[in-house]
Design a protein around this motif. Structure first.
Motif, mmCIF file in Angstrom:
data_model
loop_
_atom_site.group_PDB
_atom_site.id
_atom_site.type_symbol
_atom_site.label_atom_id
_atom_site.label_comp_id
_atom_site.label_asym_id
_atom_site.label_seq_id
_atom_site.Cartn_x
_atom_site.Cartn_y
_atom_site.Cartn_z
ATOM 1 N N ILE A 1 0.858 -1.184 0.000
ATOM 2 C CA ILE A 1 0.000 0.000 0.000
ATOM 3 C C ILE A 1 0.893 1.232 0.000
ATOM 4 C CG2 ILE A 1 -1.684 1.320 1.329
ATOM 5 C CD1 ILE A 1 -2.733 -1.354 2.410
ATOM 6 N N GLY A 2 0.799 2.023 -1.048
ATOM 7 C CA GLY A 2 1.614 3.228 -1.128
ATOM 8 C C GLY A 2 3.094 2.889 -1.220
ATOM 9 N N GLY B 1 -1.015 -2.225 -7.530
ATOM 10 C CA GLY B 1 -0.336 -0.930 -7.586
ATOM 11 C C GLY B 1 0.624 -0.866 -8.750
ATOM 12 N N VAL B 2 0.885 0.325 -9.187
ATOM 13 C CA VAL B 2 1.906 0.542 -10.222
ATOM 14 C C VAL B 2 2.781 1.710 -9.786
ATOM 15 C CG1 VAL B 2 0.602 -0.340 -12.184
ATOM 16 C CG2 VAL B 2 0.370 2.061 -11.535
ATOM 17 N N ILE C 1 -8.725 1.278 0.251
ATOM 18 C CA ILE C 1 -7.630 2.215 0.535
ATOM 19 C C ILE C 1 -6.996 2.600 -0.798
ATOM 20 C CG2 ILE C 1 -5.438 2.585 1.729
ATOM 21 C CD1 ILE C 1 -6.258 0.202 3.560
ATOM 22 N N ALA C 2 -7.091 3.863 -1.116
ATOM 23 C CA ALA C 2 -6.433 4.378 -2.322
ATOM 24 C C ALA C 2 -5.222 5.186 -1.880
ATOM 25 C CB ALA C 2 -7.383 5.255 -3.121
ATOM 26 N N ARG D 1 -6.451 7.607 1.066
ATOM 27 C CA ARG D 1 -7.855 7.759 1.438
ATOM 28 C C ARG D 1 -8.372 6.396 1.850
ATOM 29 N NH1 ARG D 1 -12.814 11.354 -0.413
ATOM 30 N NH2 ARG D 1 -11.759 12.575 1.161
ATOM 31 N N LEU D 2 -8.854 6.335 3.076
ATOM 32 C CA LEU D 2 -9.409 5.099 3.623
ATOM 33 C C LEU D 2 -10.926 5.218 3.625
ATOM 34 C CD1 LEU D 2 -6.584 5.806 5.154
ATOM 35 C CD2 LEU D 2 -7.251 3.951 6.650
#
Lengths: 370, 171
Positions: A135-136, A223-224, A257-258, A277-278
């Motif tokens: 994530i991230g 993810g990229v 989650i973005a 952003r959750l």
């Protein structure tokens, strides 16, 4: 006799000019063939698993202007990091964390990461086990060894689950990573499928993802990231995570989650910005929460001043994480690396948290690798 | 006639012996005045040349396999040897300490299966590259033997403008 001498000389010439040099130019030559790499420089896996152990240690001191918080020394996490190459393509990674408690030296042991990785090529690496979710940027880049982190502590949104974190920092499942073909190593992807979370309210401290899943819903994350060759050290990326968390057998919360980030990291400069952003969706309600940070540091020799703005905005009505509350902090500090593999950090923090605004604090941290 | 052939044979033997002698252990700076660093790979490696950016990605472990799918083994000189730091500075544009940090960081992230191999001498590095099909290493350009020299940005170490020459600026 003369003919015989000439024939012998011709043979000698043939041997000298043709055979001997061909032994040098052709293969195997005597110089290079004498010692095979199996004897002198074995490749990983050639003579059994090649295991390496590293340890990351931390000692801290912190003080706050709050009267109820005494200044205190503490032991941070002792992270034992083990890697082993089983073959040229298969490796194992394990991270075991020992956390000491000052009053009684009791030690709590956590198996934070354990993953078996098969590296087919640059385009396809697959790992199974317990890993840091992609994530991230921060979560996949920084783990329990705090040596590599410039400021003291992780950004609030990336705190570990057992430290009041809001993200699924660890996952148990399968992750696939690699370079997107024909992009010159610039574009990378990650795709993950895992158990997700069995999440009781934070007050009950029940985030668990280590054992068997309690439901059939699996979390997924994709993810990229893009690292242009022209700007070395620069990377932008995004990821999207989704999971379904069951409150009861018939009631569930959809969790998304973005994340989006941009970082510029070189040995001397670090600029990092990340925003997440959750989203929690229940029947009839949607709750949005935001978190992120901006961080900068620049090294001048052994000195490295840094700054971090840290933010977590939580809607108190949000299921599971509403009780955590919002957080904001400005952190200014200095890191000194007096000798190789040792770092000393000192920072001033001004935080807004739990209804207390403008709280001043100082922290120091000694980090080392051995 | 016999004498001429005999003398020619002796000269050829001497020449062959000289070629077969072990490579001298020389410092890049001291005895290789041009300071060109030859990037060497196994003769079986189908790659003939790389850009400096591709070479950097290999040394930084951003690229870990050759186009034929074989795993790349980066070979460096032993820690503390000046040839190691110099090669890292020329190829990766960073200090040896920064490179060590980078490797440990990438290993800690799980991005690297195995890090660079360390080799004690140039001749040992040549032997390693000679024997390991996926290996890539470097030696002073005047010591190359038995391995394939890669073109970097289309240039060989003997060509003007070769980027891995002392004083050349990395890109």
């Amino acid at each position: 006799m003369r003919d015989h001498s000439q024939r012998s000389a011709c043979i000698l010439l043939f041997v000298s000019v043709v055979i001997v040099p061909s032994g040098v130019i052709g293969y195997p030559s005597s110089v290079f063939a004498q010692i095979g790499h199996e004897q002198e420089h074995p490749l990983p896996g050639a003579t059994g698993p090649e295991t390496t152990l590293r340890a990351f240690g931390t000692v801290e001191w912190a003080a706050s202007q709050l009267r109820e918080v005494p200044n205190s020394f503490s032991l941070g996490q002792l992270s034992l990091f083990v890697t082993s190459n089983l073959t040229e393509s298969v490796s194992v990674l394990a991270e075991i964390v020992l956390e000491g408690h000052s009053p009684d030296t009791q030690v709590v042991t956590d198996l934070e990461r354990l993953q078996l990785t098969f590296r087919l090529n640059d385009f396809f690496n697959i790992s199974a086990g317990r890993y840091h979710s992609g994530i991230g940027f921060y979560n996949a880049a920084f783990h329990h060894g705090t040596y590599f982190e410039i400021p003291i502590g992780r950004p609030r949104v990336f705190k570990f689950e057992d430290d009041g974190g809001v993200l699924p920092i660890h996952e148990l499942g399968v992750t696939v990573r690699g370079v997107v073909p024909h992009t010159g190593s610039s574009l990378r992807y990650v795709a993950e499928v895992a158990n997700g979370r069995v999440w009781t309210p934070v007050a009950e401290e029940g985030t668990t993802e280590r054992g068997p899943d309690a439901n059939d819903a699996k979390s997924t994350n994709v993810g990229v990231s893009y690292r242009p060759e022209r700007w070395r050290g620069f990377e932008v990326g995004t990821s999207f995570y989704r999971d379904t968390i069951f409150q009861t057998a018939t009631s569930a919360v959809d969790h998304h989650i973005a994340a989006i980030y941009a970082v510029y990291r070189t040995p001397s400069t670090e600029l990092m910005a990340e925003w997440l952003r959750l989203t929690h969706v229940t029947e009839g309600s949607t709750y949005h929460n935001d978190g992120g940070y901006v961080q900068a540091s620049k090294a001048w020799g052994k000195l490295r001043p840094y700054y971090r703005f840290d933010r977590l905005a939580i809607n108190p009505a949000t299921p599971f994480i509403g009780a955590i509350g919002s957080y904001k902090a400005h952190i200014v500090g200095l890191r000194i690396d007096p000798v190789k593999w040792v770092g000393l950090k000192a920072q001033y923090e001004r935080t807004d948290e739990s209804g207390q605004y403008g709280v001043n604090g100082v922290r120091t941290q000694l980090v080392f690798v051995f | 006639m016999t004498r001429v052939v005999f003398i020619a044979s002796m000269c050829a033997l001497l020449l062959a012996t000289a070629v077969r002698a072990r490579p001298r252990e020389v410092s890049i700076n001291q005895e290789n005045p041009a300071g060109a660093l030859a990037i060497v790979v196994n003769q079986a490696n189908p790659v003939d040349g790389l850009t400096l950016g591709e070479l950097r990605r290999i040394f930084m472990f951003d690229t870990q396999t050759w186009p034929n799918g074989r795993r790349i083994t980066v070979v460096l000189r032993d820690k503390g040897q000046p040839e190691r730091g110099e090669a890292i500075r020329r190829v990766c544009d960073m200090s040896e300490a920064e490179y060590d940090d980078h490797i440990l960081f990438q290993t800690f992230r799980g991005s690297i299966g195995w890090g660079p191999r360390s080799i004690m001498s140039a001749s040992a590095m040549l032997r390693f590259v000679f024997n390991a099909p996926g290996a890539i290493g470097y030696v002073p350009a005047d010591q190359v033997e038995g391995t394939k020299v890669l073109r970097i940005d289309g240039l060989l170490p003997s060509n003007p403008g070769y980027p891995l020459r002392r004083g050349a600026r990395g890109r």
